[in-house]
Motif scaffolding. Structure first.
Motif, PDB file in Angstrom:
ATOM      1  N   ARG A   1      51.762  49.137  49.293  1.00  0.00           N
ATOM      2  CA  ARG A   1      51.817  47.818  48.867  1.00  0.00           C
ATOM      3  C   ARG A   1      50.891  47.420  47.830  1.00  0.00           C
ATOM      4  O   ARG A   1      51.156  46.973  46.791  1.00  0.00           O
ATOM      5  N   ALA A   2      49.535  47.669  47.999  1.00  0.00           N
ATOM      6  CA  ALA A   2      48.709  47.399  46.843  1.00  0.00           C
ATOM      7  C   ALA A   2      49.094  48.035  45.628  1.00  0.00           C
ATOM      8  O   ALA A   2      48.915  47.633  44.356  1.00  0.00           O
ATOM      9  N   THR A   3      49.495  49.140  45.543  1.00  0.00           N
ATOM     10  CA  THR A   3      49.918  50.015  44.518  1.00  0.00           C
ATOM     11  C   THR A   3      51.204  49.321  43.763  1.00  0.00           C
ATOM     12  O   THR A   3      51.197  49.503  42.569  1.00  0.00           O
ATOM     13  N   VAL A   4      52.156  48.922  44.585  1.00  0.00           N
ATOM     14  CA  VAL A   4      53.291  48.369  43.906  1.00  0.00           C
ATOM     15  C   VAL A   4      52.833  47.159  43.311  1.00  0.00           C
ATOM     16  O   VAL A   4      53.210  46.763  42.150  1.00  0.00           O
ATOM     17  N   GLU A   5      51.859  46.346  43.699  1.00  0.00           N
ATOM     18  CA  GLU A   5      51.359  45.010  43.189  1.00  0.00           C
ATOM     19  C   GLU A   5      50.621  45.407  41.880  1.00  0.00           C
ATOM     20  O   GLU A   5      50.789  44.724  40.802  1.00  0.00           O
ATOM     21  N   ALA A   6      49.906  46.311  42.109  1.00  0.00           N
ATOM     22  CA  ALA A   6      49.220  46.970  40.747  1.00  0.00           C
ATOM     23  C   ALA A   6      50.081  47.441  39.543  1.00  0.00           C
ATOM     24  O   ALA A   6      49.730  47.098  38.440  1.00  0.00           O
ATOM     25  N   PHE A   7      51.029  48.129  39.864  1.00  0.00           N
ATOM     26  CA  PHE A   7      52.053  48.558  38.993  1.00  0.00           C
ATOM     27  C   PHE A   7      52.787  47.488  38.360  1.00  0.00           C
ATOM     28  O   PHE A   7      52.898  47.500  37.279  1.00  0.00           O
ATOM     29  N   ILE A   8      53.134  46.601  39.165  1.00  0.00           N
ATOM     30  CA  ILE A   8      53.979  45.353  38.489  1.00  0.00           C
ATOM     31  C   ILE A   8      52.896  44.624  37.639  1.00  0.00           C
ATOM     32  O   ILE A   8      53.520  44.279  36.482  1.00  0.00           O
ATOM     33  N   ARG A   9      51.762  44.422  37.855  1.00  0.00           N
ATOM     34  CA  ARG A   9      50.714  43.614  36.898  1.00  0.00           C
ATOM     35  C   ARG A   9      50.648  44.431  35.699  1.00  0.00           C
ATOM     36  O   ARG A   9      50.248  43.863  34.597  1.00  0.00           O
ATOM     37  N   GLU A  10      50.836  46.005  35.786  1.00  0.00           N
ATOM     38  CA  GLU A  10      50.554  46.706  34.648  1.00  0.00           C
ATOM     39  C   GLU A  10      51.892  47.055  33.883  1.00  0.00           C
ATOM     40  O   GLU A  10      51.970  47.904  32.838  1.00  0.00           O
ATOM     41  N   GLY A  11      52.987  46.036  34.190  1.00  0.00           N
ATOM     42  CA  GLY A  11      54.265  46.323  33.518  1.00  0.00           C
ATOM     43  C   GLY A  11      55.156  47.299  33.953  1.00  0.00           C
ATOM     44  O   GLY A  11      56.277  47.339  33.155  1.00  0.00           O
ATOM     45  N   ALA A  12      55.073  48.093  35.040  1.00  0.00           N
ATOM     46  CA  ALA A  12      56.037  49.039  35.360  1.00  0.00           C
ATOM     47  C   ALA A  12      57.017  48.234  35.959  1.00  0.00           C
ATOM     48  O   ALA A  12      56.947  47.282  36.581  1.00  0.00           O
TER      49      ALA A  12
ATOM     50  N   GLY B   1      64.253  46.384  36.170  1.00  0.00           N
ATOM     51  CA  GLY B   1      64.150  47.776  36.662  1.00  0.00           C
ATOM     52  C   GLY B   1      63.658  48.022  37.978  1.00  0.00           C
ATOM     53  O   GLY B   1      63.708  48.998  38.554  1.00  0.00           O
ATOM     54  N   GLY B   2      62.978  47.043  38.793  1.00  0.00           N
ATOM     55  CA  GLY B   2      62.576  47.014  39.880  1.00  0.00           C
ATOM     56  C   GLY B   2      63.593  46.816  41.115  1.00  0.00           C
ATOM     57  O   GLY B   2      64.456  46.073  40.916  1.00  0.00           O
ATOM     58  N   ARG B   3      63.368  47.402  42.159  1.00  0.00           N
ATOM     59  CA  ARG B   3      64.173  46.810  43.374  1.00  0.00           C
ATOM     60  C   ARG B   3      63.329  47.395  44.463  1.00  0.00           C
ATOM     61  O   ARG B   3      62.391  48.270  44.722  1.00  0.00           O
ATOM     62  N   ALA B   4      63.938  47.084  45.649  1.00  0.00           N
ATOM     63  CA  ALA B   4      63.264  47.286  47.176  1.00  0.00           C
ATOM     64  C   ALA B   4      64.374  48.195  47.871  1.00  0.00           C
ATOM     65  O   ALA B   4      65.538  47.788  47.835  1.00  0.00           O
TER      66      ALA B   4
ATOM     67  N   ALA C   1      53.416  49.832  30.895  1.00  0.00           N
ATOM     68  CA  ALA C   1      54.533  49.125  30.378  1.00  0.00           C
ATOM     69  C   ALA C   1      55.706  50.022  29.858  1.00  0.00           C
ATOM     70  O   ALA C   1      55.472  50.877  29.345  1.00  0.00           O
ATOM     71  N   GLY C   2      56.936  49.713  30.235  1.00  0.00           N
ATOM     72  CA  GLY C   2      57.939  50.821  29.978  1.00  0.00           C
ATOM     73  C   GLY C   2      58.285  51.826  30.932  1.00  0.00           C
ATOM     74  O   GLY C   2      59.325  52.477  30.721  1.00  0.00           O
ATOM     75  N   LYS C   3      57.358  51.893  31.917  1.00  0.00           N
ATOM     76  CA  LYS C   3      57.346  52.977  32.897  1.00  0.00           C
ATOM     77  C   LYS C   3      58.365  52.813  34.265  1.00  0.00           C
ATOM     78  O   LYS C   3      58.088  51.536  34.472  1.00  0.00           O
ATOM     79  N   ARG C   4      58.991  53.537  34.625  1.00  0.00           N
ATOM     80  CA  ARG C   4      59.865  53.265  35.947  1.00  0.00           C
ATOM     81  C   ARG C   4      59.029  54.210  37.156  1.00  0.00           C
ATOM     82  O   ARG C   4      58.776  55.189  36.907  1.00  0.00           O
ATOM     83  N   ALA C   5      58.629  53.552  38.123  1.00  0.00           N
ATOM     84  CA  ALA C   5      58.009  54.175  38.973  1.00  0.00           C
ATOM     85  C   ALA C   5      58.541  53.945  40.366  1.00  0.00           C
ATOM     86  O   ALA C   5      58.910  52.786  40.761  1.00  0.00           O
ATOM     87  N   LEU C   6      58.493  55.117  41.177  1.00  0.00           N
ATOM     88  CA  LEU C   6      58.951  55.035  42.622  1.00  0.00           C
ATOM     89  C   LEU C   6      57.755  55.237  43.570  1.00  0.00           C
ATOM     90  O   LEU C   6      57.079  56.108  43.390  1.00  0.00           O
ATOM     91  N   ILE C   7      57.702  54.318  44.715  1.00  0.00           N
ATOM     92  CA  ILE C   7      56.588  54.453  45.539  1.00  0.00           C
ATOM     93  C   ILE C   7      57.095  54.414  46.937  1.00  0.00           C
ATOM     94  O   ILE C   7      57.823  53.789  47.243  1.00  0.00           O
TER      95      ILE C   7
END
Length: 250
Positions: free
Chosen positions: A19-30, A51-54, A4-10
């Motif tokens: 793709r699985a990591t994107v989904e996991a990060f979203i579930r965890e609030g990133a 803060g998310g985008r593709a 939560a509160g973190k911005r991540a680039l994958i």
């Protein structure tokens, strides 16, 4: 909500582990910036939340990397997932195949980190997770000369960054999967089966048989490890190689 509160680039976020990591990060609030060379697949991602985008990104293009870094600004987490698997022993490997393996598996990662590391330093810290492998980098595996050498280089790069920037509160770790069920693996196994004139199920069975657990890993299992390394739960972890291989190298 471990992120939560973190911005991540994958990178390589369209399929498989990315793709699985994107989904996991979203579930965890990133807030996730999901990048891939395939713009059609990325358009299907939709809304990632705050803060998310593709974005389309060819990690082999240095100018494109710098442009994306300017567009998205600083991130708290960078997961370098993009890579390629080159089959073959040394005498099977051409100069072109060797160079491509290092260009995509190592040099592109170096450039991604170089583009986003200054923002992490300015912000007071961050987490970098690099995709390595157990194959040949930690255990000799047949017919993986260029791949194994490049993934060993990823481990060296990871440890170098961890050492040089630990005082800036930047952590850098590598995940080292064993054989994981992904679209990429399926495509390689199909090509291998065609080349050898064997049955697809038999070819897949050979990959499963070399795993002590008797099964392949899943992309979700690798994603969970990336979540851990990206989260504050791993605040005391840097320069590590996290092996997730079902006992393959034991």
């Amino acid at each position: 909500m471990r992120l939560a509160g973190k911005r991540a680039l994958i990178t390589a976020a369209a399929n498989g582990i990315g793709r699985a990591t994107v989904e996991a990060f979203i579930r965890e609030g990133a807030g996730v910036i999901a990048t891939d060379i395939d713009p059609g697949v990325m358009e299907a991602w939709g809304d990632f939340g705050p803060g998310g985008r593709a974005l389309r990104l060819d990690v082999m293009d240095p100018a494109a990397i710098d442009d994306v870094a300017r567009q998205v600004g600083p991130v708290d987490v960078l997961f370098n997932c993009a890579g390629t698997v080159q089959n073959g022993a040394l005498l099977d490997c051409t100069d072109r195949e060797w160079q491509f393996s290092f260009d995509l598996n190592v040099t592109a990662m170096f450039r991604m980190i170089r583009a986003f590391l200054p923002g992490m330093i300015a912000a007071g810290g961050g987490a970098i997770v690099n995709m390595a492998s157990v194959a040949s980098s930690l255990k000799g595996v047949a017919d993986r000369c260029a791949y194994g050498a490049s993934k060993a280089a990823v481990i060296g790069l990871t440890k170098s960054i961890a050492t040089d920037y630990v005082r800036h509160n930047v952590r850098c770790n590598a995940v080292c999967p064993g054989t994981v069920e992904t679209p990429s693996l399926r495509a390689r196994v199909e090509a291998l089966a065609r080349a050898r004139g064997t049955d697809l199920d038999a070819a897949l069975g050979a990959f499963r048989a070399r795993q002590p657990m008797g099964r392949l890993g899943t992309a979700d299992e690798i994603a969970e490890a990336v979540v851990y390394l990206a989260s504050d739960a791993a605040a005391f972890v840097t320069g590590s190689t996290l092996v997730i291989d079902g006992g393959f190298i034991n």
